[in-house]
Scaffold this active site. Structure first.
Site, PDB file in Angstrom:
ATOM      1  N   LYS A  36       0.863  -1.193   0.000  1.00  0.00           N
ATOM      2  CA  LYS A  36       0.000   0.000   0.000  1.00  0.00           C
ATOM      3  C   LYS A  36       0.901   1.246   0.000  1.00  0.00           C
ATOM      4  CE  LYS A  36      -0.277  -0.039   5.011  1.00  0.00           C
ATOM      5  NZ  LYS A  36      -0.934  -0.644   6.180  1.00  0.00           N
ATOM      6  N   ARG A 135     -11.589  -0.500  14.215  1.00  0.00           N
ATOM      7  CA  ARG A 135     -11.435   0.252  12.987  1.00  0.00           C
ATOM      8  C   ARG A 135     -12.387  -0.390  11.973  1.00  0.00           C
ATOM      9  NH1 ARG A 135      -5.395   1.046  10.544  1.00  0.00           N
ATOM     10  NH2 ARG A 135      -5.790  -1.045   9.729  1.00  0.00           N
ATOM     11  N   TYR A 277      15.803  32.337   2.686  1.00  0.00           N
ATOM     12  CA  TYR A 277      14.679  33.203   3.067  1.00  0.00           C
ATOM     13  C   TYR A 277      14.770  33.658   4.517  1.00  0.00           C
ATOM     14  CZ  TYR A 277      12.165  31.636  -1.159  1.00  0.00           C
ATOM     15  OH  TYR A 277      11.773  31.376  -2.438  1.00  0.00           O
ATOM     16  N   MET A 325      10.806  24.790  -1.774  1.00  0.00           N
ATOM     17  CA  MET A 325       9.961  23.852  -2.510  1.00  0.00           C
ATOM     18  C   MET A 325      10.793  22.872  -3.343  1.00  0.00           C
ATOM     19  SD  MET A 325       7.120  24.552  -5.441  1.00  0.00           S
ATOM     20  CE  MET A 325       6.063  25.605  -4.480  1.00  0.00           C
TER      21      MET A 325
END
Ligand SMILES: *Cc1c(COP(=O)(O)O)cnc(C)c1O
Length: 385
Positions: A36, A135, A277, A325
């Site tokens: 998964k 669950r 930054y 980013m």
């Protein structure tokens, strides 16, 4: 085009992990590889063929979409099991493609019966029972109803398995609750014979259970994180290192993944300059800085700003300022001779040094899983020997 970073998947590491896991679980239990989360960030389209090459023949996924991905990636002979979500409208697709699925409510069982009758082929199901995770899972009454219905329609439903999932086998804090779950599971498996079922695969164990609850391996294990070379928790690793019940000799878990990039640019900054930054980092001396074209868009957690490290020329180099980013800046002041194009390792080894996923923060259970699945699928995966 040359990619800005590459994730290598090591076939020999995977083979070593599979051998190790087989020694831990013993010869009997079936091994099901949990893929998964796009194979925990390794990518189903690359990992599944690699695992098949290493002898894996069973895969488990969370969703029907992931099952379709495994089907597309597989050479053909593997079995696939959906542990979570599939729309009732897609049950016909699953039956046609021999994809098994967990049944944890009666409406899915009924929909599977209808789809099977329509198609003229039986559904392969695993009945998930409630044992205390709360669950998904059939409560005892519903479980009995499911068994009765399945027993009445053997041409439409093949019950392949009965299963449950533990409430945190990676931490001894859950020891008592898991013991209760094991007893509840035994109670449910005891009911199978009453309805005429036998030879059904009982399965409960994830990676952590394989190590911490050796008696839970039963007929099949569903192993995710460990096959990729990570311990489910630091506690599990330590307990095993101290001589867990089934500690075999030889290598244990080896990371399959290695993530590498290259130095994009180099520059110097004077003492007192702010790097990147804002005010996140101020140079306390004259610094030599390397920029690396990998950022949070690719899966480096932004929380690595000012604290994470990468490897260049075998040396750990600290990330300075914020992770951007698409890039970040690292301190190479004390690494002589760094040049543009030099290899940068973000995860895995370089020389005899290593960056672990765990180094991406505290070594916590969720962190390893979360960092892995967040690695961008755009980064090319390359299988190496
Ligand atoms: C994810 C998952 C597993 C595998 O867990 P790991 O800790 O990665 O081994 C096993 N069973 C179920 C139901 C799961 O959701």
């Amino acid at each position: 085009m040359k990619p800005s970073s590459v994730i290598e998947l090591s076939e020999s590491a995977l083979r070593s992990n599979l051998r190790f896991l087989r020694r831990v679980i013993g010869p009997e239990p079936k091994f099901c590889s949990v893929v998964k989360g796009d194979a925990y960030g390794h990518r189903i389209d690359v990992y599944v063929p690699l695992a098949e090459k290493c002898g894996v023949r069973r895969f488990a996924v969370f969703s029907a979409e992931e099952a379709a991905d495994v089907l597309a990636a597989s050479a053909g002979s593997s079995s696939i099991m959906i542990m979570g979500t599939i729309a009732n409208d897609d049950l016909g697709w699953a039956i046609e493609n021999d994809v098994a699925f967990f049944v944890f409510d009666l409406s899915r069982l009924d929909a599977a019966l209808r789809a099977s009758k329509r198609i003229g082929k039986p559904a392969r199901v695993h009945l998930e029972v409630e044992t205390g995770l709360y669950r998904t899972g059939l409560e005892e009454q519903a479980f009995r109803v499911a068994l009765r219905r399945a027993a009445a329609h053997p041409e439409n439903v093949v019950v392949e398995g009965i299963c449950t999932h533990f409430s945190g086998a990676e931490s001894s804090a859950n020891y008592f609750r898991i013991g209760e779950q094991q007893r509840a599971f035994e109670h449910h498996t005891g009911l199978l014979a009453e309805f005429g079922f036998d030879g059904i695969d009982r399965h409960v164990a994830c990676s952590a259970a394989v190590f911490n609850y050796p008696d839970s391996t039963l007929d099949l294990v569903r192993v995710g994180i460990a096959q990729y070379g990570y311990w489910p928790s630091e506690e599990t690793r330590l307990a095993f290192a101290r001589g867990g019940a089934r500690r075999p000799r030889g290598p244990s878990l080896t990371r399959v993944m290695r993530w590498k990039s290259r130095v994009m640019n180099l520059k110097s900054a004077p003492m007192g300059a702010f790097i990147g930054y804002g005010l996140a980092y101020q140079a306390m001396r004259r610094m030599r800085l390397a920029s690396v074209p990998v950022g949070y868009a690719h899966g480096i957690p932004r929380a690595q700003s000012n604290v994470g490290h990468v490897l260049i020329r075998g040396c750990p180099c600290r990330i300075v300022g914020t992770v951007n980013m698409n890039m970040m800046t690292v301190d190479v002041t004390d690494v002589p001779g760094v040049k543009p194009g030099d290899e940068v390792v973000l995860l895995g080894h370089q020389g005899d040094r290593e960056i672990e996923v765990g180094a991406f923060g505290e070594r916590t259970h969720n962190l390893t899983y979360e960092v892995l699945v967040r690695l961008s699928s755009d980064i090319p995966r390359e299988v190496i020997a």
